[in-house]
Design a protein around this motif. Structure first.
Motif, short mmCIF file in Angstrom:
data_model
loop_
_atom_site.label_atom_id
_atom_site.label_comp_id
_atom_site.label_asym_id
_atom_site.label_seq_id
_atom_site.Cartn_x
_atom_site.Cartn_y
_atom_site.Cartn_z
N ARG A 1 0.54 37.31 -5.47
CA ARG A 1 1.88 36.76 -5.26
C ARG A 1 2.15 35.51 -6.10
N ASP B 1 3.76 36.09 -12.16
CA ASP B 1 5.14 36.38 -12.53
C ASP B 1 5.22 37.79 -13.11
N THR C 1 7.97 39.46 -13.50
CA THR C 1 9.20 39.72 -14.26
C THR C 1 8.90 39.71 -15.76
N GLU D 1 4.75 44.05 -4.98
CA GLU D 1 5.15 42.68 -5.29
C GLU D 1 5.90 42.62 -6.61
N ALA D 2 5.39 43.35 -7.61
CA ALA D 2 6.08 43.40 -8.89
C ALA D 2 7.49 43.96 -8.74
N GLU E 1 9.39 43.92 -6.02
CA GLU E 1 10.26 42.99 -5.30
C GLU E 1 10.72 41.85 -6.21
N GLN E 2 9.82 41.33 -7.03
CA GLN E 2 10.22 40.28 -7.97
C GLN E 2 11.28 40.79 -8.94
N ARG E 3 11.11 41.99 -9.43
CA ARG E 3 12.06 42.55 -10.38
C ARG E 3 13.37 42.92 -9.71
N ALA F 1 15.34 39.82 -9.36
CA ALA F 1 15.83 39.35 -10.65
C ALA F 1 16.88 40.28 -11.26
#
Length: 234
Positions: free
Chosen positions: A106, A109, A111, A160-161, A163-165, A168
């Motif tokens: 977590r 980064d 993104t 996790e990747a 959700e971050q993307r 964004a």
């Protein structure tokens, strides 16, 4: 094809991420390969890379890879060459690997253009691959076991990747190269015709708004002519 089916294909392609991928180095159990690829599809990954094991498990692993329709699977001779290819495409390469420098997943980064390297079920990533990547990532463990199953770890990290993307806005508009988008859409919508096109060297035809071949009569004539030429030459 129903309009609903075609719309689903379009919506799925619109969310595919050209700069997020997975490299499986030596993962050989068919159920783990299938689970990792299923997760890749779920988070919008289009291309997955694999180094198949050089043992009796190679055939079963190859069969598991070849059964996946919605993901493009690429084979490599070793992990380092797969890492180098990903880096040449501008990606950071992170290994799911325990080390003194590993970051909790977590804190990464995702993104950024990213390739996630996964090692074998028993031994993890190879020493050479572990040294060649840009960093190591871990899923913190709170129990007696040292790690998750490789497919479970992949699902946790890639979620996790995703959700971050999503936060964004990476899934809000198509991100694939137009030619890759067009060719992938045709293969998904018409896999048998795509197979004939590949066999006889015929370019994929344009589709109409309903997902059908726009100039079907002309396309069928081109395909028949190419087939006849190939058969005459053989």
């Amino acid at each position: 094809m129903t309009p609903e089916r075609y719309r689903r294909l379009l919506d799925t392609l619109n969310r595919r991420q050209p700069d997020l991928t997975v490299i499986m180095e030596g993962v050989h159990k068919p159920h783990n390969i299938a689970a990792v690829v299923r997760t890749c599809d779920a988070v919008g990954i289009l291309d997955v890379h694999a180094v198949l094991p050089e043992n009796r498990a190679k055939v079963a692993a190859g069969t598991a890879m070849g059964s996946q329709r919605w993901i493009n699977l690429h084979k490599h001779k070793d992990g380092v060459s797969a890492i180098e290819q990903a880096r040449a495409q501008g990606m950071q390469v992170l290994a799911a690997h325990f080390s003194d420098t590993a970051l909790p997943y977590r804190e990464v980064d995702f993104t950024k253009p990213t390739a996630l390297l996964l090692g074998t079920e028993r031994f993890g990533v190879s020493e050479a691959a572990g040294a060649a990547v840009d960093g190591h990532v871990i899923v913190p463990m709170m129990g007696m076991v040292a790690s998750f199953n490789v497919s479970v770890a992949a699902a946790i990290i890639l979620s996790e990747a995703c959700e971050q993307r999503r936060a964004a806005g990476f899934y809000d508009q198509p991100r694939l190269d137009p030619e890759i988008y067009r060719n992938t859409l045709f293969r998904w919508a018409h896999p048998k015709l795509a197979g004939y096109c590949d066999r006889y060297g015929v370019p994929y035809p344009e589709l109409n708004d309903s997902g059908e071949v726009r100039h079907a009569t002309r396309f069928n004539a081109e395909l028949s002519a190419a087939k006849a030429r190939q058969e005459a030459a053989s």
